[in-house]
Scaffold this active site. Structure first.
Site, PDB file in Angstrom:
ATOM      1  CD  GLN A 285      34.949   1.631  16.284  1.00 46.46           C
ATOM      2  OE1 GLN A 285      35.787   0.852  15.836  1.00 46.46           O
ATOM      3  NE2 GLN A 285      35.235   2.892  16.567  1.00 46.46           N
ATOM      4  CE1 TYR A 314      36.831  13.610  10.148  1.00 47.72           C
ATOM      5  CE2 TYR A 314      37.218  14.382  12.380  1.00 47.72           C
ATOM      6  CZ  TYR A 314      37.504  14.429  11.039  1.00 47.72           C
ATOM      7  OH  TYR A 314      38.474  15.299  10.573  1.00 47.72           O
ATOM      8  CG  ASP A 383      36.022   7.428  16.013  1.00 45.48           C
ATOM      9  OD1 ASP A 383      37.232   7.212  15.810  1.00 45.48           O
ATOM     10  OD2 ASP A 383      35.162   6.522  16.026  1.00 45.48           O
ATOM     11  CB  CYS A 410      41.739   3.473  14.289  1.00 44.94           C
ATOM     12  SG  CYS A 410      41.729   4.466  12.777  1.00 44.94           S
TER      13      CYS A 410
END
Length: 546
Positions: A285, A314, A383, A410
């Site tokens: 991140q 992921y 993710d 995201c």
């Protein structure tokens, strides 16, 4: 209809998902960048269609309550760079807008109406990014380094980006100086010639370690020793200097081959009380302190007791799963990038985590393999990249029958699509949380909890006739309503169920019988116009149907 170069006065009443303000003139929506809700502006129309228009601000007549008074403070390229599309808003207004985006995408795309708490703010709204990739191009006979300007591949030179650590600026200057002094050739996208493509920088915020990676259209570069010396002199905290080889004719930024020119192969950072080793290809991140808030929200949704098997899909370098490892019986992580999987295994050893294993492979394929092994995770954390879950993944996860699925995304639009897919498979969305990981940009992270639990113990017998129903909504992929919404939002065109069915047949997608269509086979039906067919096909691609 509005005309190009026409000047109109607008009141901005909304903010679109790309950060542009939206006003109305002559019954059309007009999208204008760098505006805030409540602004009254004079705008010049730069593009007009029968459905919508785009404009630019000519004069700000009065400011809305969410407009920042120091929008461009310290950033001379804000209006030309494509990154900070929300810097003109106050941070409180930015959080309000992002929370609304998440709620509206869930409702409009996913058919999910959940009460959404306020968007969690980032601990820092500037200097929060720990990673940057700067394209390098020749412009007017000189090499330039910076960011792509909005909607173009023209590089806008950037001296100091307010989203990045200050040390990045020194490394950028050193790299550009090295190129000029040694007359190193620079990559040309059109001809696929030239050597240096981009400069990739990464900083471990907690330890201060910095990695500098030169991305090249070749397996070696001249003056390697000089590059190493100049980068180290510009930033003494640099501990890793890497050459990344990317010889493909592609927009993909990083190649698969890395060679260490000097120092370590990776850098080390701390996150959620754990130590993580990061190679150039590892996902991590970009906002470390924001990530700690994000992972805390995900852990809260997971509701772990210590007895669970947790599947982390992921998983990248293992950050999410390892942050929860002490609260589960077993952790299984899956990632497609071999270097990241190796990082995850090293990170588990580094942190004394003995109840974890990491598999290298595509998330959907690995989940299917685990299903065949008889692995039954209690909780699944996913993710995925911005495009969302791989085709078939939601179905595979549902067959494993976990109690809860925690989705971290995201892109709230693809999160809404995937949540709708889970909902159709019996996983009810019960909680959502927006987390601002990317202040000043038009991106927001979303966490969604999906539960397999019974919705209600009371059972009601309902009888109905299929002949009274429009069965088109029960086909594979996105619903007709979702496709219509996507087409309208992205092209401004309205399309009918009939047109969508026609294009489905052209693409070889099964179309269920629609009892509302004409009964006569000889009924004359209008054919889908080419511009609407193109828009529908784009929607099919977006929803993974073709």
């Amino acid at each position: 209809m509005l005309q190009k170069n026409q000047t109109v006065e607008l009141v901005i009443d909304d903010i679109a998902n790309d950060g542009s303000g939206v006003g109305r003139a002559d019954g059309l929506a007009v999208f204008v960048p760098n505006t805030a809700a409540g602004d009254r502006i004079s705008a010049k129309i730069v593009k007009a269609t029968p459905r919508l228009a785009y404009g630019v601000v000519q004069e700000l007549l009065s400011s809305g309550p969410g407009r920042s008074r120091d929008a461009c403070s310290g950033c001379p390229v804000y209006r030309r760079c494509g990154s900070c599309s929300l810097r003109h808003l106050t941070y409180a207004e930015e959080l309000r807008v992002k929370g609304r985006w998440v709620s509206e995408n869930l409702r409009r795309i996913g058919g999910i109406d959940l009460p959404a708490p306020p968007c969690l703010p980032s601990p820092a709204s500037d200097r929060y990014r720990n990673k940057a990739i700067y394209p390098i191009r020749m412009q007017n006979g000189e090499p330039v380094l910076g960011f792509y300007a909005k909607r173009s591949h023209r590089v806008e030179p950037v001296g100091d980006c307010l989203l990045h650590p200050e040390v990045f600026s020194a490394l950028c200057r050193a790299a550009l100086g090295w190129i000029r002094r040694h007359r190193i050739s620079v990559y040309d996208e059109e001809t696929h010639t030239g050597l240096i493509r981009s400069l990739y920088l990464r900083q471990a915020e907690a330890t201060g370690e910095v990695m500098a990676c030169m991305i090249a259209n070749g397996h070696s570069i001249p003056a390697e020793g000089a590059l190493t010396e100049e980068l180290r002199a510009a930033c003494p905290r640099t501990v890793s200097i890497i050459l990344n080889v990317n010889t493909a004719r592609t927009n993909v930024l990083l190649g698969r081959e890395c060679r260490t020119l000097w120092g370590k192969d990776s850098i080390t950072d701390r996150l959620c009380g754990l130590s993580f080793e990061l190679s150039p290809l590892s996902f991590y991140q970009v906002n470390r302190r924001g990530a700690e808030q994000l992972y805390a929200a995900a852990a809260d949704f997971a509701a772990l007791t210590g007895r669970e098997t947790l599947l982390d899909l992921y998983c990248g370098a293992g950050t999410i799963g390892l942050s929860m490892a002490k609260r589960v019986k077993q952790l299984i992580g899956v990632e497609i990038i071999p270097e990241a999987v190796e990082n995850a295994r090293v990170n588990a050893l580094r942190n004394g985590v003995e109840n974890a294993r990491f598999l290298c492979g595509d998330a959907a394929d690995a989940a299917l393999a685990l299903e065949r092994e008889g692995i039954s995770p209690d909780v699944v954390v996913i993710d995925p990249p911005r495009k969302g879950c791989a085709p078939g993944l939601t179905e595979t996860i549902a067959r494993m029958k976990p109690e809860r699925v925690v989705m971290v995304s995201c892109d709230s639009a693809t999160a809404a699509r995937d949540a709708a897919s889970f909902n159709a498979l019996g996983y009810r969305p019960v909680r959502v949380q927006a987390v601002d990981m990317f202040p000043r940009t038009a991106h927001v992270e979303t966490v969604v909890l999906l539960s397999k639990g019974e919705v209600d113990s009371k059972k009601i017998r309902v009888e109905f006739s299929l002949e009274d129903m429009d069965m088109s909504e029960f086909q594979d992929g996105a619903t007709y309503t979702q496709i219509k919404d996507y087409v309208l939002e992205h092209s401004g065109l309205k399309v009918s169920n009939l047109y969508i069915s026609q294009i489905k047949r052209k693409c070889g997608i099964e179309v269920g019988k629609n009892y509302n269509l004409p009964k006569s086979e000889d009924s004359r039906q209008p054919m889908c116009p080419p511009e609407k067919e193109k828009a529908i096909r784009e929607a099919f691609k977006y929803f993974g149907m073709i």
